[in-house]
Design a protein around this motif. Structure first.
Motif, PDB file in Angstrom:
ATOM      1  N   GLY A  80       9.938  11.718  86.825  1.00 18.95           N
ATOM      2  CA  GLY A  80       9.053  10.842  87.603  1.00 18.95           C
ATOM      3  C   GLY A  80      10.106   9.842  88.314  1.00 18.95           C
ATOM      4  N   ASP A  81      11.032   9.440  88.034  1.00 12.58           N
ATOM      5  CA  ASP A  81      11.790   8.690  89.006  1.00 12.58           C
ATOM      6  C   ASP A  81      12.550   9.369  89.891  1.00 12.58           C
ATOM      7  N   SER A  82      13.035   8.788  91.001  1.00 18.01           N
ATOM      8  CA  SER A  82      13.787   9.361  91.979  1.00 18.01           C
ATOM      9  C   SER A  82      15.244   8.639  92.595  1.00 18.01           C
ATOM     10  N   LEU A  83      16.012   9.560  93.052  1.00 16.66           N
ATOM     11  CA  LEU A  83      17.230   8.978  93.488  1.00 16.66           C
ATOM     12  C   LEU A  83      17.365   9.203  94.953  1.00 16.66           C
ATOM     13  N   LEU A  84      17.786   7.791  95.476  1.00 14.96           N
ATOM     14  CA  LEU A  84      17.701   7.874  96.910  1.00 14.96           C
ATOM     15  C   LEU A  84      19.177   7.515  97.509  1.00 14.96           C
ATOM     16  N   PHE A  85      19.728   8.851  98.067  1.00 12.51           N
ATOM     17  CA  PHE A  85      21.147   8.938  98.788  1.00 12.51           C
ATOM     18  C   PHE A  85      20.962   8.364 100.135  1.00 12.51           C
ATOM     19  N   LEU A  86      21.691   7.397 100.449  1.00 13.56           N
ATOM     20  CA  LEU A  86      21.724   7.048 102.030  1.00 13.56           C
ATOM     21  C   LEU A  86      23.128   7.180 102.455  1.00 13.56           C
ATOM     22  N   TYR A  87      23.094   7.984 103.710  1.00 16.18           N
ATOM     23  CA  TYR A  87      24.460   8.110 104.154  1.00 16.18           C
ATOM     24  C   TYR A  87      24.367   8.467 105.733  1.00 16.18           C
ATOM     25  N   PRO A  88      25.439   8.398 106.626  1.00 16.23           N
ATOM     26  CA  PRO A  88      25.312   8.917 107.729  1.00 16.23           C
ATOM     27  C   PRO A  88      25.251  10.646 108.023  1.00 16.23           C
ATOM     28  N   PRO A  89      24.158  11.075 108.405  1.00  8.11           N
ATOM     29  CA  PRO A  89      24.041  12.490 108.181  1.00  8.11           C
ATOM     30  C   PRO A  89      25.287  13.287 109.051  1.00  8.11           C
ATOM     31  N   SER A  90      25.587  12.758 110.041  1.00  6.52           N
ATOM     32  CA  SER A  90      26.701  13.425 110.761  1.00  6.52           C
ATOM     33  C   SER A  90      28.005  13.456 110.037  1.00  6.52           C
ATOM     34  N   GLN A  91      28.217  12.680 108.836  1.00  5.16           N
ATOM     35  CA  GLN A  91      29.566  12.438 108.340  1.00  5.16           C
ATOM     36  C   GLN A  91      29.391  12.965 106.789  1.00  5.16           C
ATOM     37  N   ASP A  92      28.203  13.291 106.199  1.00  4.60           N
ATOM     38  CA  ASP A  92      28.159  13.406 104.743  1.00  4.60           C
ATOM     39  C   ASP A  92      26.849  14.078 104.336  1.00  4.60           C
TER      40      ASP A  92
END
Length: 182
Positions: A54-66
């Protein structure tokens, strides 16, 4: 009787959602190649959290680079980014944990996995293999070059209580009773 089952299911789902947490991966401003100062940032970070279904992982990154990919244990160890289980590349990727066991993630960008931009987490029973008493009190966190991201109002650390806050729980029960009466 089928209405009672429906209301119980809705109440149960509400309780599960309330108990679920969203974790910003690494507690960093962005998912990226770890610095030379802290090359094991993702390994250390995952050991400080108790993940559950039920938990979630948030991955933040520049979409043009990763990007971020979910991979098998073998692909994680060998940094094989071909044929991932899941591929996410929108820069704001949310992964919902739906089962117990070990989960493996790495960057989808060539060469990033070899630079230790990868994450392994344990969920449920698999998480009990790591004893929190073996870890230091705090996990180091280092800023990245992408600037700061506003923090959500609630903490992303695990709560010791397994029950939702009383007012919310009371609201769910009252909603169930009202639904049964009508």
């Amino acid at each position: 009787m089928s209405n009672l089952g429906w209301y119980l299911l809705c109440t149960f789902q509400l309780i599960l959602v309330v108990n679920s947490l969203e974790y910003k991966v690494g507690d960093l401003n962005a998912w990226g190649v770890p610095s030379e100062v802290n090359p094991q940032v993702y390994n250390k970070w995952s050991k400080y959290h108790s993940f559950k279904i039920g938990d979630s992982l948030l991955f933040l990154y520049p979409p043009s680079q990763d990007s971020v990919i979910q991979v098998t244990e073998e692909s994680y160890k060998s940094c094989n980014i071909k044929d991932p289980i899941l591929y996410m590349n929108n820069g704001n990727s949310l992964f919902n944990i739906s089962g117990d066991g070990n989960l493996y993630f790495t960057s989808g960008a060539a060469g990033h996995c070899e630079k230790r931009q990868k994450l392994q987490i344990s969920v449920g029973l698999a998480a009990s293999a790591t004893s929190p008493s073996q870890l230091p009190d705090t996990a180091p966190s280092y800023p990245t070059v992408f600037g700061s991201i506003p923090q959500p109002p609630s903490s992303s650390s695990s709560s010791s209580s397994s029950f939702p806050p009383f007012p919310l729980f009371l609201s769910a029960v009252l909603g169930l009773l009202i639904g049964l009466i009508m």
